[in-house]
Design a protein around this motif. Structure first.
Motif, PDB file in Angstrom:
ATOM      1  N   LYS A 197      36.214  43.223  36.871  1.00  0.00           N
ATOM      2  CA  LYS A 197      37.051  42.513  37.842  1.00  0.00           C
ATOM      3  C   LYS A 197      38.536  42.874  37.744  1.00  0.00           C
ATOM      4  O   LYS A 197      39.260  42.840  38.736  1.00  0.00           O
ATOM      5  CB  LYS A 197      36.873  41.013  37.674  1.00  0.00           C
ATOM      6  CG  LYS A 197      37.354  40.226  38.883  1.00  0.00           C
ATOM      7  CD  LYS A 197      36.702  38.876  38.979  1.00  0.00           C
ATOM      8  CE  LYS A 197      37.009  38.226  40.322  1.00  0.00           C
ATOM      9  NZ  LYS A 197      36.331  36.940  40.508  1.00  0.00           N
ATOM     10  N   ASP A 198      39.008  43.243  36.576  1.00  0.00           N
ATOM     11  CA  ASP A 198      40.417  43.572  36.399  1.00  0.00           C
ATOM     12  C   ASP A 198      40.683  45.073  36.437  1.00  0.00           C
ATOM     13  O   ASP A 198      41.803  45.525  36.186  1.00  0.00           O
ATOM     14  CB  ASP A 198      40.923  42.999  35.071  1.00  0.00           C
ATOM     15  CG  ASP A 198      40.883  41.475  35.055  1.00  0.00           C
ATOM     16  OD1 ASP A 198      41.099  40.879  36.124  1.00  0.00           O
ATOM     17  OD2 ASP A 198      40.599  40.899  33.985  1.00  0.00           O
ATOM     18  N   ASP A 199      39.649  45.854  36.722  1.00  0.00           N
ATOM     19  CA  ASP A 199      39.802  47.316  36.749  1.00  0.00           C
ATOM     20  C   ASP A 199      40.132  47.781  38.164  1.00  0.00           C
ATOM     21  O   ASP A 199      39.774  47.136  39.154  1.00  0.00           O
ATOM     22  CB  ASP A 199      38.503  47.982  36.282  1.00  0.00           C
ATOM     23  CG  ASP A 199      38.697  49.457  35.964  1.00  0.00           C
ATOM     24  OD1 ASP A 199      38.956  49.786  34.792  1.00  0.00           O
ATOM     25  OD2 ASP A 199      38.603  50.291  36.894  1.00  0.00           O
ATOM     26  N   ILE A 200      40.804  48.923  38.260  1.00  0.00           N
ATOM     27  CA  ILE A 200      41.195  49.459  39.563  1.00  0.00           C
ATOM     28  C   ILE A 200      39.987  49.844  40.414  1.00  0.00           C
ATOM     29  O   ILE A 200      40.073  49.949  41.643  1.00  0.00           O
ATOM     30  CB  ILE A 200      42.146  50.668  39.382  1.00  0.00           C
ATOM     31  CG1 ILE A 200      42.853  50.977  40.700  1.00  0.00           C
ATOM     32  CG2 ILE A 200      41.377  51.894  38.858  1.00  0.00           C
ATOM     33  CD1 ILE A 200      44.026  51.900  40.567  1.00  0.00           C
ATOM     34  N   LEU A 201      38.827  50.038  39.767  1.00  0.00           N
ATOM     35  CA  LEU A 201      37.623  50.402  40.505  1.00  0.00           C
ATOM     36  C   LEU A 201      36.862  49.191  41.044  1.00  0.00           C
ATOM     37  O   LEU A 201      35.829  49.359  41.706  1.00  0.00           O
ATOM     38  CB  LEU A 201      36.675  51.238  39.624  1.00  0.00           C
ATOM     39  CG  LEU A 201      36.592  52.740  39.983  1.00  0.00           C
ATOM     40  CD1 LEU A 201      37.949  53.394  39.864  1.00  0.00           C
ATOM     41  CD2 LEU A 201      35.568  53.441  39.130  1.00  0.00           C
ATOM     42  N   TYR A 202      37.376  47.997  40.812  1.00  0.00           N
ATOM     43  CA  TYR A 202      36.658  46.798  41.246  1.00  0.00           C
ATOM     44  C   TYR A 202      36.416  46.784  42.758  1.00  0.00           C
ATOM     45  O   TYR A 202      35.287  46.591  43.215  1.00  0.00           O
ATOM     46  CB  TYR A 202      37.429  45.540  40.838  1.00  0.00           C
ATOM     47  CG  TYR A 202      36.818  44.265  41.381  1.00  0.00           C
ATOM     48  CD1 TYR A 202      35.604  43.783  40.886  1.00  0.00           C
ATOM     49  CD2 TYR A 202      37.444  43.553  42.413  1.00  0.00           C
ATOM     50  CE1 TYR A 202      35.035  42.620  41.395  1.00  0.00           C
ATOM     51  CE2 TYR A 202      36.883  42.390  42.926  1.00  0.00           C
ATOM     52  CZ  TYR A 202      35.673  41.929  42.410  1.00  0.00           C
ATOM     53  OH  TYR A 202      35.101  40.778  42.924  1.00  0.00           O
ATOM     54  N   ILE A 203      37.451  47.000  43.546  1.00  0.00           N
ATOM     55  CA  ILE A 203      37.303  46.960  45.003  1.00  0.00           C
ATOM     56  C   ILE A 203      36.439  48.119  45.519  1.00  0.00           C
ATOM     57  O   ILE A 203      35.557  47.910  46.362  1.00  0.00           O
ATOM     58  CB  ILE A 203      38.675  46.927  45.709  1.00  0.00           C
ATOM     59  CG1 ILE A 203      39.333  45.563  45.463  1.00  0.00           C
ATOM     60  CG2 ILE A 203      38.541  47.174  47.195  1.00  0.00           C
ATOM     61  CD1 ILE A 203      38.584  44.369  46.051  1.00  0.00           C
ATOM     62  N   PRO A 204      36.630  49.371  45.039  1.00  0.00           N
ATOM     63  CA  PRO A 204      35.729  50.444  45.483  1.00  0.00           C
ATOM     64  C   PRO A 204      34.257  50.150  45.192  1.00  0.00           C
ATOM     65  O   PRO A 204      33.396  50.385  46.045  1.00  0.00           O
ATOM     66  CB  PRO A 204      36.226  51.663  44.682  1.00  0.00           C
ATOM     67  CG  PRO A 204      37.669  51.394  44.464  1.00  0.00           C
ATOM     68  CD  PRO A 204      37.768  49.916  44.240  1.00  0.00           C
ATOM     69  N   VAL A 205      33.980  49.613  43.998  1.00  0.00           N
ATOM     70  CA  VAL A 205      32.591  49.293  43.641  1.00  0.00           C
ATOM     71  C   VAL A 205      32.069  48.157  44.515  1.00  0.00           C
ATOM     72  O   VAL A 205      30.940  48.207  45.022  1.00  0.00           O
ATOM     73  CB  VAL A 205      32.479  48.925  42.144  1.00  0.00           C
ATOM     74  CG1 VAL A 205      31.093  48.368  41.820  1.00  0.00           C
ATOM     75  CG2 VAL A 205      32.767  50.144  41.278  1.00  0.00           C
ATOM     76  N   LEU A 206      32.895  47.136  44.706  1.00  0.00           N
ATOM     77  CA  LEU A 206      32.490  46.006  45.539  1.00  0.00           C
ATOM     78  C   LEU A 206      32.178  46.463  46.969  1.00  0.00           C
ATOM     79  O   LEU A 206      31.179  46.055  47.562  1.00  0.00           O
ATOM     80  CB  LEU A 206      33.587  44.943  45.552  1.00  0.00           C
ATOM     81  CG  LEU A 206      33.312  43.703  46.418  1.00  0.00           C
ATOM     82  CD1 LEU A 206      33.610  42.415  45.662  1.00  0.00           C
ATOM     83  CD2 LEU A 206      34.120  43.759  47.711  1.00  0.00           C
ATOM     84  N   LEU A 207      33.032  47.326  47.531  1.00  0.00           N
ATOM     85  CA  LEU A 207      32.803  47.805  48.892  1.00  0.00           C
ATOM     86  C   LEU A 207      31.541  48.660  48.993  1.00  0.00           C
ATOM     87  O   LEU A 207      30.800  48.578  49.980  1.00  0.00           O
ATOM     88  CB  LEU A 207      34.014  48.603  49.383  1.00  0.00           C
ATOM     89  CG  LEU A 207      35.255  47.768  49.722  1.00  0.00           C
ATOM     90  CD1 LEU A 207      36.444  48.673  50.008  1.00  0.00           C
ATOM     91  CD2 LEU A 207      34.988  46.868  50.928  1.00  0.00           C
ATOM     92  N   ALA A 208      31.289  49.456  47.970  1.00  0.00           N
ATOM     93  CA  ALA A 208      30.078  50.277  47.974  1.00  0.00           C
ATOM     94  C   ALA A 208      28.828  49.396  47.939  1.00  0.00           C
ATOM     95  O   ALA A 208      27.860  49.635  48.673  1.00  0.00           O
ATOM     96  CB  ALA A 208      30.082  51.230  46.786  1.00  0.00           C
ATOM     97  N   LEU A 209      28.849  48.368  47.103  1.00  0.00           N
ATOM     98  CA  LEU A 209      27.700  47.463  46.987  1.00  0.00           C
ATOM     99  C   LEU A 209      27.548  46.551  48.205  1.00  0.00           C
ATOM    100  O   LEU A 209      26.439  46.254  48.646  1.00  0.00           O
ATOM    101  CB  LEU A 209      27.834  46.603  45.728  1.00  0.00           C
ATOM    102  CG  LEU A 209      27.538  47.293  44.394  1.00  0.00           C
ATOM    103  CD1 LEU A 209      27.996  46.423  43.233  1.00  0.00           C
ATOM    104  CD2 LEU A 209      26.039  47.600  44.271  1.00  0.00           C
ATOM    105  N   HIS A 210      28.661  46.115  48.762  1.00  0.00           N
ATOM    106  CA  HIS A 210      28.626  45.143  49.855  1.00  0.00           C
ATOM    107  C   HIS A 210      28.498  45.779  51.247  1.00  0.00           C
ATOM    108  O   HIS A 210      28.090  45.104  52.188  1.00  0.00           O
ATOM    109  CB  HIS A 210      29.892  44.285  49.833  1.00  0.00           C
ATOM    110  CG  HIS A 210      29.891  43.264  48.744  1.00  0.00           C
ATOM    111  ND1 HIS A 210      30.685  42.133  48.778  1.00  0.00           N
ATOM    112  CD2 HIS A 210      29.185  43.188  47.587  1.00  0.00           C
ATOM    113  CE1 HIS A 210      30.483  41.416  47.685  1.00  0.00           C
ATOM    114  NE2 HIS A 210      29.588  42.049  46.936  1.00  0.00           N
ATOM    115  N   THR A 211      28.882  47.070  51.378  1.00  0.00           N
ATOM    116  CA  THR A 211      28.871  47.688  52.715  1.00  0.00           C
ATOM    117  C   THR A 211      28.062  48.984  52.791  1.00  0.00           C
ATOM    118  O   THR A 211      27.727  49.426  53.887  1.00  0.00           O
ATOM    119  CB  THR A 211      30.301  48.021  53.169  1.00  0.00           C
ATOM    120  OG1 THR A 211      30.829  49.099  52.356  1.00  0.00           O
ATOM    121  CG2 THR A 211      31.220  46.808  53.066  1.00  0.00           C
TER     122      THR A 211
END
Length: 370
Positions: free
Chosen positions: A184-198
């Motif tokens: 959650k505190d890593d810079i890759l959090y949003i890229p990973v979240l977007l890959a999983l969610h979209t």
């Protein structure tokens, strides 16, 4: 088109028209050495038929090395994306190293088949790479046919190696959520979240700008991909027209993006003029966009750090699709979210999931019958 036969000593020659030169003068071609008039007549009939059909090819001693250099410069450079053109150059080097001295018009299927066999025996290239070489080679010779340098594409007679199928690995929903919590505190959090969610590709995620995100109505517009070409990050059009798409967002995705946007605003206010504001969603603390290659390379390091089952970043896209199919979402919807050019790609890629979906559907249907 017309031609005639002449007797020269004890043999016969064939003379036929091959069009006109730049000054409008008739051009003729002589072919000698026929022992009988019947042989000459047969050859003349074949040649005239080829000329009338636009299939006649004049003798040319151009080598594969020369032709492929010409093809790269005059076709590939102007008709493909810079990244594709660069890859074509790399693949063509393998062809010219082994077959470059052969004249294009003397190239035979046996030459090409032996070339592929040699590459396989050397073991330096994967079957997948050799198949890519074959596809580029086939395209180049296809243009040689269109440009009337050769009569037919010898690559049509070749059986290229079949690449090993890469095993698709996915996470279940519990593993995916735990991983998101861990980073959650890593810079890759949003890229990973977007890959999983979209189900977006890493290049599409890194190209995403806030102008493409509608947090009020809950959707993202995918209209670009980010690539590194000659050391520079460049926004390019997606790989196909279907890749340009609108993706509906879950409430949890919207919430995460709103929080992420607020954090970016704080960093921008802190750095002021030192913040490189290019409006990217996935960016470094100073506003510069994330490199897709960096995302793909750092992802496995995070997996190892937090001891999660190893998968590729691209497998997050597969995870998204599989989870949707397991929930009974129609493959057409899944295909649209992923940006596949046809639904057949979706059905072929996730064929392993569909039998289980059928079983679940039958169980539900069974309840309606006695």
């Amino acid at each position: 088109m017309r031609g005639h036969i002449r007797k020269r000593g004890n043999s016969y020659s064939v003379v036929f028209d091959v069009g006109r030169d730049e000054n409008g003068k008739r051009r003729q071609k002589w072919v000698s050495g026929f022992k009988t008039k019947k042989e000459a007549e047969k050859y003349l009939a074949e040649v005239i038929s080829q000329i009338e059909k636009g299939q006649f090819v004049e003798k040319n001693e151009m080598t594969l090395q020369e032709y492929l250099s010409y093809w790269l410069e005059n076709y590939a450079k102007t008709n493909t994306a810079p990244k594709t053109y660069k890859r074509y150059i790399e693949l063509v080097k393998h062809i010219t190293t082994y077959l470059g001295k052969i004249e294009v018009q003397k190239l035979k299927p046996l030459h090409v088949q032996q070339f592929y066999t040699t590459l396989l025996e050397e073991g330096k290239l994967s079957k997948s790479t050799i198949l890519k070489i074959h596809r580029v080679f086939h395209l180049a010779i296809k243009h040689a046919v269109q440009w009337q340098l050769v009569n037919y594409n010898v690559l049509d007679a070749i059986t290229p190696p079949r690449p090993e199928r890469i095993e698709m690995k996915i996470w279940d929903i519990e593993t995916a959520n735990k991983f998101l919590e861990a980073i959650k505190d890593d810079i890759l959090y949003i890229p990973v979240l977007l890959a999983l969610h979209t189900g977006m590709r890493e290049g599409e995620i890194c190209a995403l700008k806030w102008d493409d995100v509608n947090l009020e109505d809950g959707y993202i517009v995918v209209k670009a991909t980010l690539q590194k070409i000659n050391g520079k990050l460049i926004l390019k059009e997606p790989k196909s027209q279907k890749s340009i798409r609108t993706i509906a967002l879950m409430d949890s995705t919207i919430k995460a993006l709103k929080e992420h946007k607020e954090r970016q605003k704080e960093k921008k206010a802190l750095l002021q003029e030192n913040y490189k504001d290019e409006n990217f969603v996935c960016a470094w603390d100073d506003g510069r966009p994330l490199d897709p290659m960096y995302v793909a390379k750092k992802f496995p390091k995070l997996i190892k750090k937090y001891n999660f089952p190893p998968i590729r970043f691209h497998d997050l896209r597969h995870t998204h699709a599989t989870l949707l199919l397991q929930q009974g979402v129609h493959p057409k919807i899944v295909s649209e979210r992923l940006g596949h050019s046809t639904i057949n790609i979706t059905l072929d890629t996730y064929s392993h999931v569909l039998p289980n979906i059928q079983k679940e559907a039958i169980k539900k249907l069974d309840k309606f019958f006695y």
